[in-house]
Design a protein around this motif. Structure first.
Motif, PDB file in Angstrom:
ATOM      1  N   VAL A 169      51.747  54.898  77.029  1.00  0.00           N
ATOM      2  CA  VAL A 169      50.526  55.695  76.915  1.00  0.00           C
ATOM      3  C   VAL A 169      50.829  56.941  76.083  1.00  0.00           C
ATOM      4  CG1 VAL A 169      48.692  56.928  78.136  1.00  0.00           C
ATOM      5  CG2 VAL A 169      49.767  54.931  79.196  1.00  0.00           C
ATOM      6  N   LEU A 170      49.979  57.208  75.097  1.00  0.00           N
ATOM      7  CA  LEU A 170      50.025  58.477  74.372  1.00  0.00           C
ATOM      8  C   LEU A 170      48.792  59.267  74.773  1.00  0.00           C
ATOM      9  CD1 LEU A 170      51.087  60.493  72.297  1.00  0.00           C
ATOM     10  CD2 LEU A 170      49.867  59.206  70.525  1.00  0.00           C
ATOM     11  N   ILE A 171      49.006  60.434  75.360  1.00  0.00           N
ATOM     12  CA  ILE A 171      47.924  61.310  75.794  1.00  0.00           C
ATOM     13  C   ILE A 171      47.899  62.505  74.856  1.00  0.00           C
ATOM     14  CG2 ILE A 171      47.012  62.695  77.685  1.00  0.00           C
ATOM     15  CD1 ILE A 171      48.327  60.852  79.641  1.00  0.00           C
ATOM     16  N   ASP A 172      46.872  62.564  74.012  1.00  0.00           N
ATOM     17  CA  ASP A 172      46.833  63.591  72.968  1.00  0.00           C
ATOM     18  C   ASP A 172      45.391  63.906  72.586  1.00  0.00           C
ATOM     19  OD1 ASP A 172      47.732  65.403  71.096  1.00  0.00           O
ATOM     20  OD2 ASP A 172      48.123  63.902  69.552  1.00  0.00           O
ATOM     21  N   GLY A 173      44.536  64.061  73.598  1.00  0.00           N
ATOM     22  CA  GLY A 173      43.142  64.409  73.360  1.00  0.00           C
ATOM     23  C   GLY A 173      42.852  65.774  73.956  1.00  0.00           C
ATOM     24  N   ALA A 174      41.699  65.910  74.594  1.00  0.00           N
ATOM     25  CA  ALA A 174      41.338  67.177  75.232  1.00  0.00           C
ATOM     26  C   ALA A 174      42.365  67.517  76.308  1.00  0.00           C
ATOM     27  CB  ALA A 174      39.939  67.070  75.836  1.00  0.00           C
ATOM     28  N   ASN A 187      51.180  68.205  73.443  1.00  0.00           N
ATOM     29  CA  ASN A 187      50.397  69.397  73.793  1.00  0.00           C
ATOM     30  C   ASN A 187      50.073  69.379  75.285  1.00  0.00           C
ATOM     31  OD1 ASN A 187      50.140  70.458  71.079  1.00  0.00           O
ATOM     32  ND2 ASN A 187      48.725  68.763  70.695  1.00  0.00           N
ATOM     33  N   ALA A 188      51.074  69.055  76.082  1.00  0.00           N
ATOM     34  CA  ALA A 188      50.877  68.969  77.535  1.00  0.00           C
ATOM     35  C   ALA A 188      51.099  70.349  78.143  1.00  0.00           C
ATOM     36  CB  ALA A 188      51.832  67.945  78.139  1.00  0.00           C
ATOM     37  N   PHE A 189      50.036  71.148  78.168  1.00  0.00           N
ATOM     38  CA  PHE A 189      50.109  72.507  78.687  1.00  0.00           C
ATOM     39  C   PHE A 189      49.370  72.671  80.010  1.00  0.00           C
ATOM     40  CE2 PHE A 189      50.574  73.202  74.041  1.00  0.00           C
ATOM     41  CZ  PHE A 189      51.794  73.876  74.041  1.00  0.00           C
ATOM     42  N   LEU A 239      51.143  68.722  84.441  1.00  0.00           N
ATOM     43  CA  LEU A 239      52.596  68.896  84.531  1.00  0.00           C
ATOM     44  C   LEU A 239      53.069  68.864  85.983  1.00  0.00           C
ATOM     45  CD1 LEU A 239      53.122  71.643  81.809  1.00  0.00           C
ATOM     46  CD2 LEU A 239      53.654  69.201  81.633  1.00  0.00           C
ATOM     47  N   ASP A 240      52.337  69.513  86.856  1.00  0.00           N
ATOM     48  CA  ASP A 240      52.719  69.496  88.273  1.00  0.00           C
ATOM     49  C   ASP A 240      52.714  68.076  88.817  1.00  0.00           C
ATOM     50  OD1 ASP A 240      52.968  72.244  88.261  1.00  0.00           O
ATOM     51  OD2 ASP A 240      51.014  72.628  89.209  1.00  0.00           O
ATOM     52  N   TYR A 241      51.744  67.285  88.403  1.00  0.00           N
ATOM     53  CA  TYR A 241      51.607  65.924  88.922  1.00  0.00           C
ATOM     54  C   TYR A 241      52.746  65.030  88.448  1.00  0.00           C
ATOM     55  CZ  TYR A 241      49.360  61.505  90.180  1.00  0.00           C
ATOM     56  OH  TYR A 241      49.080  60.273  90.731  1.00  0.00           O
ATOM     57  N   VAL A 242      53.020  65.018  87.146  1.00  0.00           N
ATOM     58  CA  VAL A 242      54.045  64.094  86.648  1.00  0.00           C
ATOM     59  C   VAL A 242      55.460  64.556  86.990  1.00  0.00           C
ATOM     60  CG1 VAL A 242      52.599  63.198  84.793  1.00  0.00           C
ATOM     61  CG2 VAL A 242      54.099  65.153  84.328  1.00  0.00           C
ATOM     62  N   ARG A 243      55.621  65.834  87.295  1.00  0.00           N
ATOM     63  CA  ARG A 243      56.952  66.343  87.644  1.00  0.00           C
ATOM     64  C   ARG A 243      57.242  66.277  89.145  1.00  0.00           C
ATOM     65  NH1 ARG A 243      57.161  71.684  83.623  1.00  0.00           N
ATOM     66  NH2 ARG A 243      57.263  70.484  81.662  1.00  0.00           N
ATOM     67  N   ASP A 244      56.281  65.825  89.922  1.00  0.00           N
ATOM     68  CA  ASP A 244      56.463  65.672  91.367  1.00  0.00           C
ATOM     69  C   ASP A 244      56.928  64.242  91.650  1.00  0.00           C
ATOM     70  OD1 ASP A 244      56.342  65.440  94.093  1.00  0.00           O
ATOM     71  OD2 ASP A 244      54.334  66.315  94.285  1.00  0.00           O
ATOM     72  N   PRO A 245      58.171  64.054  92.098  1.00  0.00           N
ATOM     73  CA  PRO A 245      58.679  62.689  92.348  1.00  0.00           C
ATOM     74  C   PRO A 245      57.839  61.896  93.337  1.00  0.00           C
ATOM     75  CG  PRO A 245      60.465  64.312  92.410  1.00  0.00           C
ATOM     76  CD  PRO A 245      59.181  65.086  92.368  1.00  0.00           C
ATOM     77  N   LEU A 258      60.415  68.596  70.874  1.00  0.00           N
ATOM     78  CA  LEU A 258      59.917  67.935  69.672  1.00  0.00           C
ATOM     79  C   LEU A 258      58.682  68.671  69.176  1.00  0.00           C
ATOM     80  CD1 LEU A 258      60.156  64.216  70.774  1.00  0.00           C
ATOM     81  CD2 LEU A 258      61.611  65.332  69.095  1.00  0.00           C
ATOM     82  N   GLY A 259      58.440  68.605  67.891  1.00  0.00           N
ATOM     83  CA  GLY A 259      57.274  69.256  67.323  1.00  0.00           C
ATOM     84  C   GLY A 259      57.550  70.702  66.982  1.00  0.00           C
ATOM     85  N   GLU A 260      56.507  71.411  66.580  1.00  0.00           N
ATOM     86  CA  GLU A 260      56.639  72.787  66.133  1.00  0.00           C
ATOM     87  C   GLU A 260      56.176  73.729  67.238  1.00  0.00           C
ATOM     88  OE1 GLU A 260      54.880  70.357  64.221  1.00  0.00           O
ATOM     89  OE2 GLU A 260      56.857  69.900  63.387  1.00  0.00           O
ATOM     90  N   GLY A 261      57.005  73.862  68.277  1.00  0.00           N
ATOM     91  CA  GLY A 261      56.678  74.774  69.351  1.00  0.00           C
ATOM     92  C   GLY A 261      55.608  74.267  70.297  1.00  0.00           C
ATOM     93  N   ARG A 262      55.282  72.987  70.239  1.00  0.00           N
ATOM     94  CA  ARG A 262      54.246  72.431  71.098  1.00  0.00           C
ATOM     95  C   ARG A 262      54.874  71.792  72.325  1.00  0.00           C
ATOM     96  NH1 ARG A 262      50.591  69.005  67.029  1.00  0.00           N
ATOM     97  NH2 ARG A 262      52.617  68.255  66.361  1.00  0.00           N
ATOM     98  N   GLY A 263      54.060  71.698  73.404  1.00  0.00           N
ATOM     99  CA  GLY A 263      54.576  71.123  74.637  1.00  0.00           C
ATOM    100  C   GLY A 263      54.515  69.623  74.604  1.00  0.00           C
ATOM    101  N   ASN A 264      55.656  68.991  74.601  1.00  0.00           N
ATOM    102  CA  ASN A 264      55.733  67.530  74.605  1.00  0.00           C
ATOM    103  C   ASN A 264      56.424  67.080  75.883  1.00  0.00           C
ATOM    104  OD1 ASN A 264      54.713  66.744  71.829  1.00  0.00           O
ATOM    105  ND2 ASN A 264      56.302  68.202  71.279  1.00  0.00           N
ATOM    106  N   GLU A 265      55.714  66.309  76.687  1.00  0.00           N
ATOM    107  CA  GLU A 265      56.224  65.866  77.973  1.00  0.00           C
ATOM    108  C   GLU A 265      56.518  64.363  77.927  1.00  0.00           C
ATOM    109  OE1 GLU A 265      57.187  67.015  82.085  1.00  0.00           O
ATOM    110  OE2 GLU A 265      56.800  68.122  80.225  1.00  0.00           O
ATOM    111  N   PHE A 266      57.733  63.998  78.311  1.00  0.00           N
ATOM    112  CA  PHE A 266      58.172  62.606  78.330  1.00  0.00           C
ATOM    113  C   PHE A 266      58.241  62.172  79.791  1.00  0.00           C
ATOM    114  CE2 PHE A 266      61.403  59.298  78.615  1.00  0.00           C
ATOM    115  CZ  PHE A 266      61.118  58.483  77.530  1.00  0.00           C
ATOM    116  N   THR A 267      57.453  61.176  80.143  1.00  0.00           N
ATOM    117  CA  THR A 267      57.315  60.762  81.541  1.00  0.00           C
ATOM    118  C   THR A 267      57.510  59.266  81.653  1.00  0.00           C
ATOM    119  OG1 THR A 267      55.683  62.534  81.883  1.00  0.00           O
ATOM    120  CG2 THR A 267      55.746  60.773  83.526  1.00  0.00           C
TER     121      THR A 267
END
Length: 231
Positions: A164-169, A194-196, A201-207, A218-227
Protein backbone atom coordinates in the motif's frame (compact mmCIF):
# COMPACT_ATOMS: atom_id res chain seq x y z
CA UNK A 1 17.37 -4.26 -18.30
CA UNK A 2 13.97 -4.17 -16.56
CA UNK A 3 10.67 -2.48 -17.31
CA UNK A 4 11.56 0.56 -15.22
CA UNK A 5 14.76 1.23 -17.15
CA UNK A 6 13.39 0.40 -20.60
CA UNK A 7 13.73 3.32 -23.00
CA UNK A 8 10.01 4.07 -23.25
CA UNK A 9 9.31 4.28 -19.52
CA UNK A 10 12.63 5.81 -18.51
CA UNK A 11 12.17 8.64 -21.01
CA UNK A 12 8.59 9.23 -19.92
CA UNK A 13 9.55 9.39 -16.24
CA UNK A 14 12.36 11.83 -16.98
CA UNK A 15 9.88 14.10 -18.76
CA UNK A 16 7.24 13.76 -16.04
CA UNK A 17 9.71 14.68 -13.31
CA UNK A 18 10.64 17.76 -15.33
CA UNK A 19 6.96 18.61 -15.76
CA UNK A 20 6.42 18.17 -12.02
CA UNK A 21 9.27 20.49 -11.17
CA UNK A 22 7.90 23.14 -13.54
CA UNK A 23 4.33 22.79 -12.25
CA UNK A 24 5.19 22.69 -8.54
CA UNK A 25 8.31 24.87 -8.38
CA UNK A 26 6.56 28.10 -7.43
CA UNK A 27 4.43 26.33 -4.83
CA UNK A 28 7.54 24.88 -3.18
CA UNK A 29 9.24 28.29 -3.18
CA UNK A 30 6.19 29.82 -1.53
CA UNK A 31 6.15 27.13 1.14
CA UNK A 32 9.84 27.58 1.93
CA UNK A 33 9.53 31.38 1.98
CA UNK A 34 6.54 31.16 4.30
CA UNK A 35 8.39 28.87 6.69
CA UNK A 36 11.42 31.16 6.75
CA UNK A 37 9.29 34.25 7.32
CA UNK A 38 7.29 32.70 10.15
CA UNK A 39 10.06 30.56 11.63
CA UNK A 40 7.80 27.53 11.32
CA UNK A 41 9.13 23.97 11.22
CA UNK A 42 7.98 21.33 8.74
CA UNK A 43 6.07 19.68 11.60
CA UNK A 44 4.22 22.92 12.39
CA UNK A 45 3.40 23.44 8.74
CA UNK A 46 2.14 19.85 8.51
CA UNK A 47 -0.02 20.31 11.60
CA UNK A 48 -1.70 23.33 10.04
CA UNK A 49 -2.19 21.46 6.77
CA UNK A 50 -3.83 18.56 8.61
CA UNK A 51 -6.09 20.95 10.54
CA UNK A 52 -7.17 22.61 7.27
CA UNK A 53 -7.89 19.19 5.76
CA UNK A 54 -9.95 18.08 8.72
CA UNK A 55 -12.13 21.14 8.17
CA UNK A 56 -12.58 20.45 4.42
CA UNK A 57 -10.08 18.20 2.61
CA UNK A 58 -11.96 18.46 -0.67
CA UNK A 59 -11.49 22.23 -0.70
CA UNK A 60 -7.81 21.96 0.21
CA UNK A 61 -7.01 19.53 -2.61
CA UNK A 62 -9.10 21.29 -5.22
CA UNK A 63 -6.50 24.03 -4.92
CA UNK A 64 -3.82 21.58 -6.08
CA UNK A 65 -5.57 20.30 -9.20
CA UNK A 66 -2.72 21.56 -11.40
CA UNK A 67 0.09 20.39 -9.11
CA UNK A 68 1.83 17.04 -9.48
CA UNK A 69 2.75 16.69 -5.77
CA UNK A 70 4.63 13.63 -6.99
CA UNK A 71 7.34 11.41 -5.59
CA UNK A 72 10.99 12.20 -6.29
CA UNK A 73 12.98 9.97 -8.68
CA UNK A 74 14.77 8.45 -5.70
CA UNK A 75 11.57 7.62 -3.87
CA UNK A 76 10.11 6.27 -7.10
CA UNK A 77 13.00 3.82 -7.47
CA UNK A 78 12.49 2.87 -3.82
CA UNK A 79 8.82 2.09 -4.56
CA UNK A 80 9.82 -0.10 -7.49
CA UNK A 81 12.43 -1.93 -5.40
CA UNK A 82 10.03 -2.60 -2.51
CA UNK A 83 7.32 -3.86 -4.85
CA UNK A 84 9.83 -6.21 -6.46
CA UNK A 85 11.24 -7.36 -3.10
CA UNK A 86 7.83 -8.33 -1.71
CA UNK A 87 6.78 -9.86 -5.04
CA UNK A 88 3.67 -7.73 -5.02
CA UNK A 89 0.77 -8.78 -7.22
CA UNK A 90 -1.92 -6.49 -5.71
CA UNK A 91 -1.05 -2.90 -4.80
CA UNK A 92 -3.28 -0.13 -3.48
CA UNK A 93 -2.38 3.53 -3.95
CA UNK A 94 -4.14 6.35 -2.13
CA UNK A 95 -3.42 9.59 -3.97
CA UNK A 96 -2.62 8.77 -7.60
CA UNK A 97 -2.25 12.43 -8.65
CA UNK A 98 -0.70 12.54 -12.16
CA UNK A 99 0.37 8.90 -11.99
CA UNK A 100 4.13 9.24 -11.53
CA UNK A 101 4.34 6.92 -8.50
CA UNK A 102 1.82 4.67 -10.25
CA UNK A 103 4.23 4.13 -13.14
CA UNK A 104 7.01 3.02 -10.78
CA UNK A 105 4.67 0.57 -9.02
CA UNK A 106 3.07 -0.74 -12.22
CA UNK A 107 6.52 -1.33 -13.72
CA UNK A 108 7.29 -3.53 -10.72
CA UNK A 109 4.05 -5.45 -11.23
CA UNK A 110 5.01 -6.05 -14.86
CA UNK A 111 8.41 -7.39 -13.82
CA UNK A 112 6.83 -9.50 -11.08
CA UNK A 113 4.82 -11.29 -13.75
CA UNK A 114 1.63 -9.24 -13.60
CA UNK A 115 -0.98 -8.17 -11.10
CA UNK A 116 -3.27 -5.26 -10.30
CA UNK A 117 -2.76 -1.77 -8.94
CA UNK A 118 -5.88 -0.09 -7.56
CA UNK A 119 -5.48 3.65 -7.29
CA UNK A 120 -7.74 6.41 -6.01
CA UNK A 121 -7.71 10.08 -7.01
CA UNK A 122 -10.15 12.81 -6.02
CA UNK A 123 -9.49 15.31 -8.84
CA UNK A 124 -11.05 14.36 -12.23
CA UNK A 125 -8.43 16.26 -14.25
CA UNK A 126 -5.65 14.37 -12.51
CA UNK A 127 -7.36 11.05 -13.18
CA UNK A 128 -7.44 11.84 -16.90
CA UNK A 129 -3.78 12.83 -16.98
CA UNK A 130 -2.68 9.81 -14.94
CA UNK A 131 -4.53 7.45 -17.29
CA UNK A 132 -2.90 9.13 -20.30
CA UNK A 133 0.54 8.76 -18.73
CA UNK A 134 -0.05 5.07 -18.03
CA UNK A 135 -1.18 4.57 -21.60
CA UNK A 136 2.02 6.24 -22.79
CA UNK A 137 4.05 3.96 -20.52
CA UNK A 138 2.29 0.84 -21.82
CA UNK A 139 1.19 -0.07 -18.29
CA UNK A 140 -2.52 0.81 -18.34
CA UNK A 141 -3.60 -2.84 -18.44
CA UNK A 142 -2.23 -3.32 -14.92
CA UNK A 143 -3.93 -0.31 -13.31
CA UNK A 144 -7.44 0.59 -12.16
CA UNK A 145 -7.59 4.28 -11.22
CA UNK A 146 -10.82 5.02 -9.40
CA UNK A 147 -12.08 8.60 -9.45
CA UNK A 148 -13.54 9.98 -6.24
CA UNK A 149 -13.14 9.93 -2.48
CA UNK A 150 -10.87 7.07 -1.38
CA UNK A 151 -13.14 6.35 1.58
CA UNK A 152 -15.65 5.17 -1.03
CA UNK A 153 -13.51 4.02 -3.96
CA UNK A 154 -11.25 1.77 -1.87
CA UNK A 155 -13.98 -0.06 0.04
CA UNK A 156 -13.48 -3.09 -2.20
CA UNK A 157 -9.96 -3.65 -3.55
CA UNK A 158 -10.70 -7.09 -4.94
CA UNK A 159 -8.53 -9.34 -2.81
CA UNK A 160 -5.50 -9.63 -0.56
CA UNK A 161 -3.04 -6.73 -0.73
CA UNK A 162 0.76 -6.99 -0.73
CA UNK A 163 1.69 -3.31 -0.79
CA UNK A 164 0.00 0.00 0.00
CA UNK A 165 1.22 3.50 -0.86
CA UNK A 166 -0.56 6.15 1.21
CA UNK A 167 0.14 9.56 -0.28
CA UNK A 168 -3.10 11.54 -0.45
CA UNK A 169 -4.81 13.85 2.04
CA UNK A 170 -2.67 13.62 5.16
CA UNK A 171 -5.62 13.74 7.54
CA UNK A 172 -7.11 10.57 5.99
CA UNK A 173 -4.10 8.27 6.35
CA UNK A 174 -5.46 6.30 9.30
CA UNK A 175 -8.98 6.09 7.87
CA UNK A 176 -7.65 4.75 4.56
CA UNK A 177 -5.38 2.24 6.29
CA UNK A 178 -8.23 0.92 8.43
CA UNK A 179 -10.41 0.62 5.33
CA UNK A 180 -7.83 -1.58 3.58
CA UNK A 181 -6.56 -3.32 6.71
CA UNK A 182 -8.81 -6.42 6.50
CA UNK A 183 -7.28 -7.22 3.09
CA UNK A 184 -3.63 -6.87 4.11
CA UNK A 185 -1.58 -10.04 3.85
CA UNK A 186 0.80 -10.96 6.65
CA UNK A 187 4.03 -9.29 5.62
CA UNK A 188 2.27 -6.58 3.60
CA UNK A 189 4.20 -3.32 3.33
CA UNK A 190 2.53 0.04 3.94
CA UNK A 191 4.44 3.12 2.80
CA UNK A 192 3.21 6.40 4.24
CA UNK A 193 4.75 9.34 2.43
CA UNK A 194 4.31 12.71 4.17
CA UNK A 195 3.14 10.73 7.19
CA UNK A 196 2.82 13.55 9.72
CA UNK A 197 -0.62 12.84 11.20
CA UNK A 198 -0.17 11.83 14.84
CA UNK A 199 -3.13 9.44 14.87
CA UNK A 200 -1.66 7.47 11.94
CA UNK A 201 1.85 7.32 13.40
CA UNK A 202 0.60 6.34 16.84
CA UNK A 203 -1.48 3.54 15.34
CA UNK A 204 1.17 1.92 13.14
CA UNK A 205 3.87 2.28 15.80
CA UNK A 206 1.79 0.49 18.44
CA UNK A 207 2.67 -3.25 18.33
CA UNK A 208 -0.79 -4.06 19.68
CA UNK A 209 -2.18 -3.14 16.27
CA UNK A 210 -0.10 -5.78 14.49
CA UNK A 211 2.52 -3.60 12.81
CA UNK A 212 6.22 -2.88 12.95
CA UNK A 213 6.93 0.64 11.79
CA UNK A 214 9.90 2.95 11.37
CA UNK A 215 10.47 6.38 9.86
CA UNK A 216 12.88 6.43 6.92
CA UNK A 217 15.34 9.19 5.93
CA UNK A 218 14.06 9.34 2.36
CA UNK A 219 12.97 12.38 0.41
CA UNK A 220 13.70 16.03 1.01
CA UNK A 221 12.90 16.45 4.69
CA UNK A 222 9.51 14.77 4.38
CA UNK A 223 8.08 12.19 6.76
CA UNK A 224 8.28 8.75 5.23
CA UNK A 225 6.99 5.87 7.33
CA UNK A 226 7.81 2.25 6.49
CA UNK A 227 5.34 -0.19 8.04
CA UNK A 228 4.96 -3.97 7.83
CA UNK A 229 1.87 -5.95 8.82
CA UNK A 230 3.18 -8.70 11.08
CA UNK A 231 0.03 -9.99 12.78
Amino acid sequence: MNTLTSGRIAQLLTQLHRDAEAADGELMKEVVAGMEASGSTIEQLAAQMIADERADYRRVYSGHAAHFLSVSPGYGRFLYAIARACKASRIVEFGTSMGVSTIYLAAALRDNGGGRLIGSELEPAKVARARAHLDAAGLADLVDIREGDALETLKDVGGEVDLVLIDGAWSLYLSVLKLIEPQLKAGAVILGENAFAADYLDYVRDPENGYVSQSLPLGEGRGNEFTVKVA
